[in-house]
Design a protein around this motif. Structure first.
Motif, PDB file in Angstrom:
ATOM      1  N   MET A   1      13.649  20.950  15.388  1.00  0.00           N
ATOM      2  CA  MET A   1      13.377  19.557  15.728  1.00  0.00           C
ATOM      3  C   MET A   1      12.897  18.795  14.487  1.00  0.00           C
ATOM      4  O   MET A   1      13.397  17.714  14.171  1.00  0.00           O
ATOM      5  N   LEU A   2      11.942  19.381  13.753  1.00  0.00           N
ATOM      6  CA  LEU A   2      11.363  18.689  12.596  1.00  0.00           C
ATOM      7  C   LEU A   2      12.372  18.580  11.458  1.00  0.00           C
ATOM      8  O   LEU A   2      12.347  17.607  10.698  1.00  0.00           O
TER       9      LEU A   2
ATOM     10  N   THR B   1      10.690  24.097  17.184  1.00  0.00           N
ATOM     11  CA  THR B   1       9.960  23.032  16.496  1.00  0.00           C
ATOM     12  C   THR B   1      10.483  22.861  15.066  1.00  0.00           C
ATOM     13  O   THR B   1      10.597  21.736  14.573  1.00  0.00           O
TER      14      THR B   1
ATOM     15  N   LEU C   1       2.584  23.265  14.490  1.00  0.00           N
ATOM     16  CA  LEU C   1       2.933  22.083  13.694  1.00  0.00           C
ATOM     17  C   LEU C   1       2.877  22.395  12.208  1.00  0.00           C
ATOM     18  O   LEU C   1       3.800  22.059  11.465  1.00  0.00           O
TER      19      LEU C   1
ATOM     20  N   TYR D   1       5.919  18.440  22.307  1.00  0.00           N
ATOM     21  CA  TYR D   1       6.785  19.529  22.765  1.00  0.00           C
ATOM     22  C   TYR D   1       6.002  20.842  22.811  1.00  0.00           C
ATOM     23  O   TYR D   1       6.030  21.562  23.815  1.00  0.00           O
TER      24      TYR D   1
ATOM     25  N   SER E   1       7.074  16.596  18.087  1.00  0.00           N
ATOM     26  CA  SER E   1       7.030  18.055  18.034  1.00  0.00           C
ATOM     27  C   SER E   1       5.725  18.577  18.614  1.00  0.00           C
ATOM     28  O   SER E   1       5.705  19.609  19.291  1.00  0.00           O
TER      29      SER E   1
ATOM     30  N   GLY F   1      17.054  15.853  21.189  1.00  0.00           N
ATOM     31  CA  GLY F   1      16.864  17.025  20.353  1.00  0.00           C
ATOM     32  C   GLY F   1      17.625  18.238  20.860  1.00  0.00           C
ATOM     33  O   GLY F   1      18.287  18.923  20.102  1.00  0.00           O
TER      34      GLY F   1
END
Lengths: 309, 307
Positions: free
Chosen positions: A186-187, A183, A115, A231, A228, A301
């Motif tokens: 996605m972000l 990720t 993250l 995920y 995220s 996504g």
């Protein structure tokens, strides 16, 4: 086409043509045929649902059924003699606690690091235009496609050379590298969804850049960070292939490896399917809960990227 | 930067460097976790890597000798043919069934649709290892539900039938598991695309005399083609990398050398036989193949990024 995939899978469809007033002008025969078609479709749909849900149901049911009854033929398809003993035996077994601790450590570390790293990178590529940006995005997109099977021999050698086989750190680095690309992608979508103007407006109103970020941007990004994070959790929690080479010692097994070992150990004395299904249930239940929370975002996504534009 | 630089220029300089600073952690972890392994495999595949090298002897450079050796190996080609066949069969089966389920979701009423969607979601949510374990039990030779059901339906030869002993029935079970796991993603994605096909267009086609099949073929399919293409491509990419399901099913006593797919072959070469040069060469070939097959998907994502 951008709207295509924004719609949640569960969103109500428009009313079907047969329900509309202009359908009444058609002959009654078409109406009857269409009704028959709908009934047939309904029956097929129920049958398909049963096939897809049955393995999940069977796992849960078997976990709660004494093994003696599971061995008896014909099988019973509804709860008849519920017992907690399978689950209790599995949980109190020593190997479960070890594997659970390992899984929690690896997953927790991976999720946090993924993250943090992905968020910073997503900020960079969505808020800045800089030389090398396209090269970075292209790298991220290609790397997310690389299969673990094409890399795990080298990863095994790398970890064994550095003495990191069977360690939380070693496998977490591999997981982070595998999960971070998607990720970031996605972000990136979520960060772009928060207009930079909003931040600037807050700065005109007297907030510093840092304050504007913490008070305006971050709260708006919370749903994206949660999605995220889930995920990343699902990826790390379920992973089997890399764990198989990176965690060869029994004491370092994560839950998926442990489940495989549990079945193998049980097979030596005629499989106790009740306990094996209890073990599967313990692996699956947290995943099913998290998955149901986040799935709509994951569908959009994965597909939206390809369809938009 | 000299100390005489004025304050505004320094700030602009810091601002220009900021994106690179933000990328450092991600780039670093990718370089360690992905970059170095790829580099190691490329160099290893170009050198001899035998027992002597395991004990620290220098590895002589042999150029493409590892590649020519492995490409001349019948075992590799058997695995490649098996993997490609398995991948294509499963990808097309999955997309076909997934589209069918999506059409069903459109055709039925709300309650049945929700039931169907929830079943799909539950199957999708199952962790792979748990799913394979459950299916192993369903196909268990002695007390499995599948054999019991087949016997009830009159196929008495399936009493105590072992599904894992023969490669063909082994791959049948593997396909059932993979299709079962993959259909929900296809069905829900295609369903989302179907809800975007305007009813007016479908109605207009019907008024013009098109039957349901013609409407589907000439109206619906062209309108959802982008989603269909991407979903099929992703299935092909994912089914080409099936490793874990095969590995787990092999635990049930299958003939390993006849059921290996590409990933399993690499695992056997590298971890099993410690033949790291060959394993690295096959790995590089698999990575190259993956990049080649995924290129249309990557390019479409990149196009989205530019817009």
């Amino acid at each position: 086409m951008s709207a295509t995939v924004r719609v949640r899978a569960g969103a109500a469809a428009r009313p079907a043509a047969a329900d509309r007033p202009d359908a009444t002008v058609r002959s009654r025969r078409t109406g009857v045929r269409r009704l028959a078609g709908r009934v047939l479709a309904g029956l097929v749909a129920v049958a398909v649902s049963l096939v897809w849900v049955f393995p999940v149901y069977w796992m849960l049911l078997s976990a709660l059924t004494p093994n003696a009854r599971l061995r008896a033929m014909p099988p019973t398809f509804w709860p008849s003699a519920a017992t907690w003993s399978n689950l209790r035996d599995v949980i109190t077994g020593t190997s479960f606690a070890t594997a659970l601790r390992m899984s929690l450590a690896v997953t927790g570390l991976t999720v946090l690091v993924v993250l943090g790293f992905a968020f910073l990178a997503a900020l960079a590529i969505s808020r800045f235009r800089f030389r090398g940006r396209t090269a970075f995005v292209l790298t991220v997109l290609i790397v997310q496609m690389l299969p673990a099977e094409g890399l795990f021999i080298a990863q095994y050698k790398m970890l064994s050379a550095t003495g990191l086989l069977n360690s939380v750190i070693g496998i977490s680095v591999l997981y982070t590298a595998a999960i971070v690309p998607f990720t970031i992608w996605m972000l990136r979508g979520f960060v772009e969804g928060v207009p930079a103007d909003l931040e600037e407006a807050a700065m005109i109103d007297g907030l510093s850049r840092t304050q504007a970020f913490w008070r305006i941007t971050l709260p708006l990004l919370a749903p994206g960070l949660v999605a995220s994070g889930v995920y990343a959790f699902l990826q790390a929690w379920n992973e089997f292939t890399v764990a198989l080479v990176a965690l060869p010692a029994e004491s370092a097994q994560t839950l998926p490896l442990w489940l495989r070992g549990f079945l193998a150990a049980s097979a030596n004395k005629g499989v106790d399917w009740g306990q094996v299904m209890a073990a599967s249930t313990l692996l699956a239940v947290p995943v099913i809960i998290f998955f149901l929370v986040v799935q709509s975002r994951m569908t959009s996504g994965l597909v939206s990227g390809a369809v938009k534009g | 930067m000299t100390t005489t630089t004025s304050a505004p220029r320094t700030r602009r300089g810091r601002r220009a460097r900021l994106p690179y600073v933000l990328l450092i952690p991600a780039v670093a972890v990718l370089a360690v976790g992905m970059g170095y392994p790829v580099y190691w495999q490329i160099t290893t595949s170009l050198h001899t890597y035998g027992l002597a090298q395991q004990f620290g002897q220098p590895a002589p450079f042999v150029g493409l000798a590892n590649y020519t050796r492995i490409l001349g190996d019948e075992r590799l080609w058997a695995v490649v043919v098996r993997s490609v066949l398995f991948c294509l069969v499963n990808a097309f089966l999955t997309v076909g069934i997934g589209v069918g389920v999506a059409l069903l979701m459109r055709a039925v009423n709300r309650i049945v649709r929700v039931v169907l969607q929830v079943s799909m979601l539950l199957a999708w949510a199952m962790p792979m290892v748990a799913a394979v374990t459950v299916w192993k039990w369903l196909f268990d030779w002695r007390t499995g539900v599948v054999n019991w059901l087949l016997v009830q339906l009159g196929a008495t030869s399936y009493d105590q039938h072992n599904w894992f002993a023969q490669p063909l029935s082994f791959f049948f079970v593997a396909s059932v598991i993979i299709v079962w796991m993959s259909v929900p993603f296809v069905a829900l994605s295609v369903f989302a695309a179907l809800t975007q096909v305007p009813d007016e267009v479908v109605e207009a086609a019907r008024i013009d005399g098109a039957g349901p099949v013609a409407t589907f073929r000439w109206i619906t399919v062209p309108m959802i083609r982008p989603v269909l293409a991407i979903v099929l491509l992703l299935q092909i990419i994912w089914d080409l990398r099936v490793f874990a399901q095969i590995r787990l099913l092999q635990d049930s006593g299958a003939p390993v050398s006849e059921t290996n797919l590409l990933g399993n072959f690499i695992f056997e070469l590298g971890i099993g036989r410690q033949d790291f040069a060959s394993a690295a060469a096959v790995s590089i070939l698999v990575l190259a193949l993956t990049v080649l097959v995924s290129w249309p998907y990557v390019r479409s994502l990149l196009k989205e990024d530019r817009s």
